[in-house]
Design a protein around this motif. Structure first.
Motif, mmCIF file in Angstrom:
data_model
loop_
_atom_site.group_PDB
_atom_site.id
_atom_site.type_symbol
_atom_site.label_atom_id
_atom_site.label_comp_id
_atom_site.label_asym_id
_atom_site.label_seq_id
_atom_site.Cartn_x
_atom_site.Cartn_y
_atom_site.Cartn_z
ATOM 1 N N THR A 4 0.839 -1.197 0.000
ATOM 2 C CA THR A 4 0.000 0.000 0.000
ATOM 3 C C THR A 4 0.869 1.240 0.000
ATOM 4 O O THR A 4 1.990 1.232 0.489
ATOM 5 C CB THR A 4 -0.934 0.036 1.224
ATOM 6 N N THR A 5 0.348 2.295 -0.569
ATOM 7 C CA THR A 5 1.050 3.575 -0.564
ATOM 8 C C THR A 5 0.117 4.636 -0.024
ATOM 9 O O THR A 5 -1.093 4.538 -0.130
ATOM 10 C CB THR A 5 1.509 3.984 -1.982
ATOM 11 N N MET A 6 0.709 5.655 0.572
ATOM 12 C CA MET A 6 -0.070 6.779 1.079
ATOM 13 C C MET A 6 0.218 7.979 0.190
ATOM 14 O O MET A 6 1.364 8.271 -0.108
ATOM 15 C CB MET A 6 0.322 7.106 2.519
ATOM 16 N N GLU A 7 -0.816 8.654 -0.220
ATOM 17 C CA GLU A 7 -0.657 9.842 -1.031
ATOM 18 C C GLU A 7 -1.157 11.044 -0.251
ATOM 19 O O GLU A 7 -2.209 10.993 0.357
ATOM 20 C CB GLU A 7 -1.456 9.724 -2.320
ATOM 21 N N GLN A 8 -0.371 12.118 -0.283
ATOM 22 C CA GLN A 8 -0.818 13.350 0.340
ATOM 23 C C GLN A 8 -1.606 14.133 -0.694
ATOM 24 O O GLN A 8 -1.183 14.286 -1.831
ATOM 25 C CB GLN A 8 0.371 14.171 0.815
ATOM 26 N N GLN A 9 -2.752 14.627 -0.290
ATOM 27 C CA GLN A 9 -3.569 15.431 -1.180
ATOM 28 C C GLN A 9 -3.745 16.807 -0.572
ATOM 29 O O GLN A 9 -3.867 16.947 0.642
ATOM 30 C CB GLN A 9 -4.928 14.777 -1.388
ATOM 31 N N ALA A 10 -3.742 17.806 -1.414
ATOM 32 C CA ALA A 10 -3.933 19.170 -0.938
ATOM 33 C C ALA A 10 -5.337 19.323 -0.370
ATOM 34 O O ALA A 10 -6.310 18.834 -0.938
ATOM 35 C CB ALA A 10 -3.717 20.153 -2.079
ATOM 36 N N LEU A 11 -5.421 19.977 0.763
ATOM 37 C CA LEU A 11 -6.702 20.232 1.399
ATOM 38 C C LEU A 11 -7.192 21.623 1.027
ATOM 39 O O LEU A 11 -6.398 22.525 0.762
ATOM 40 C CB LEU A 11 -6.556 20.138 2.928
ATOM 41 N N ALA A 12 -8.498 21.823 1.029
ATOM 42 C CA ALA A 12 -9.057 23.147 0.774
ATOM 43 C C ALA A 12 -8.513 24.109 1.820
ATOM 44 O O ALA A 12 -8.518 23.811 3.010
ATOM 45 C CB ALA A 12 -10.583 23.084 0.828
ATOM 46 N N GLY A 13 -8.026 25.251 1.404
ATOM 47 C CA GLY A 13 -7.475 26.227 2.326
ATOM 48 C C GLY A 13 -6.033 25.942 2.733
ATOM 49 O O GLY A 13 -5.472 26.637 3.556
ATOM 50 N N TRP A 14 -5.434 24.917 2.160
ATOM 51 C CA TRP A 14 -4.061 24.534 2.484
ATOM 52 C C TRP A 14 -3.117 25.418 1.697
ATOM 53 O O TRP A 14 -3.013 25.314 0.486
ATOM 54 C CB TRP A 14 -3.871 23.064 2.110
ATOM 55 N N LEU A 19 6.659 20.317 0.299
ATOM 56 C CA LEU A 19 8.077 20.328 0.641
ATOM 57 C C LEU A 19 8.753 19.006 0.295
ATOM 58 O O LEU A 19 8.173 17.937 0.454
ATOM 59 C CB LEU A 19 8.252 20.582 2.138
ATOM 60 N N ASP A 20 9.995 19.108 -0.161
ATOM 61 C CA ASP A 20 10.816 17.919 -0.391
ATOM 62 C C ASP A 20 11.500 17.589 0.935
ATOM 63 O O ASP A 20 12.401 18.303 1.370
ATOM 64 C CB ASP A 20 11.849 18.192 -1.475
ATOM 65 N N LEU A 21 11.058 16.527 1.590
ATOM 66 C CA LEU A 21 11.598 16.148 2.895
ATOM 67 C C LEU A 21 12.636 15.038 2.805
ATOM 68 O O LEU A 21 13.105 14.539 3.825
ATOM 69 C CB LEU A 21 10.452 15.715 3.818
ATOM 70 N N SER A 22 13.018 14.671 1.575
ATOM 71 C CA SER A 22 13.930 13.535 1.394
ATOM 72 C C SER A 22 15.308 13.780 2.002
ATOM 73 O O SER A 22 15.983 12.829 2.402
ATOM 74 C CB SER A 22 14.059 13.179 -0.088
ATOM 75 N N ASN A 23 15.754 15.023 2.068
ATOM 76 C CA ASN A 23 17.069 15.329 2.643
ATOM 77 C C ASN A 23 16.962 16.081 3.964
ATOM 78 O O ASN A 23 17.941 16.661 4.423
ATOM 79 C CB ASN A 23 17.905 16.145 1.651
ATOM 80 N N ALA A 24 15.782 16.075 4.560
ATOM 81 C CA ALA A 24 15.577 16.795 5.816
ATOM 82 C C ALA A 24 16.416 16.166 6.928
ATOM 83 O O ALA A 24 16.645 14.963 6.948
ATOM 84 C CB ALA A 24 14.105 16.764 6.202
ATOM 85 N N ARG A 52 7.201 5.294 11.731
ATOM 86 C CA ARG A 52 6.675 5.115 10.372
ATOM 87 C C ARG A 52 7.076 6.326 9.524
ATOM 88 O O ARG A 52 6.237 7.121 9.117
ATOM 89 C CB ARG A 52 5.154 4.979 10.408
ATOM 90 N N PRO A 53 8.357 6.495 9.259
ATOM 91 C CA PRO A 53 8.825 7.686 8.543
ATOM 92 C C PRO A 53 8.268 7.832 7.126
ATOM 93 O O PRO A 53 8.289 8.922 6.562
ATOM 94 C CB PRO A 53 10.348 7.528 8.531
ATOM 95 N N GLU A 54 7.739 6.754 6.566
ATOM 96 C CA GLU A 54 7.154 6.831 5.215
ATOM 97 C C GLU A 54 5.758 7.435 5.230
ATOM 98 O O GLU A 54 5.234 7.816 4.179
ATOM 99 C CB GLU A 54 7.121 5.438 4.574
ATOM 100 N N SER A 55 5.141 7.530 6.395
ATOM 101 C CA SER A 55 3.790 8.099 6.471
ATOM 102 C C SER A 55 3.858 9.614 6.293
ATOM 103 O O SER A 55 4.919 10.223 6.454
ATOM 104 C CB SER A 55 3.120 7.724 7.801
#
Length: 80
Positions: A4-14, A19-24, A52-55
């Motif tokens: 399974t994969t989790m996708e972030q979706q833009a929320l209304a008012g967001w 951000l690219d967090l791969s090198n954070a 769960r850093p992938e979440s």
């Protein structure tokens, strides 16, 4: 078992960038309690579950982070 994969979706008012967090540089509490890590990226504060850093990560503006920290110190989120 299907992966399974989790996708972030833009929320209304967001109004925050994707951000690219791969090198954070993730930081844990100096007391080592809890599973939360934070990173400072492009003027925002990202927070994730270290177990769960992938979440998806929560993204805060500096003002939101300040309000969150203030309320946490006052026990607003104490569930015990």
């Amino acid at each position: 078992m299907a992966e399974t994969t989790m996708e972030q979706q833009a929320l209304a008012g967001w109004h925050k960038p994707d951000l690219d967090l791969s090198n954070a540089e993730w930081r844990s509490s100096s007391r080592g309690r809890g599973d939360v890590q934070i990173a400072f990226v492009e003027g925002f504060i990202a927070m994730r579950n270290s177990g769960r850093p992938e979440s998806p990560s929560l993204i805060f503006t500096p003002a939101e982070w300040g309000a969150f920290m203030s309320n946490a110190r006052e026990g607003e989120f104490d569930l015990t």
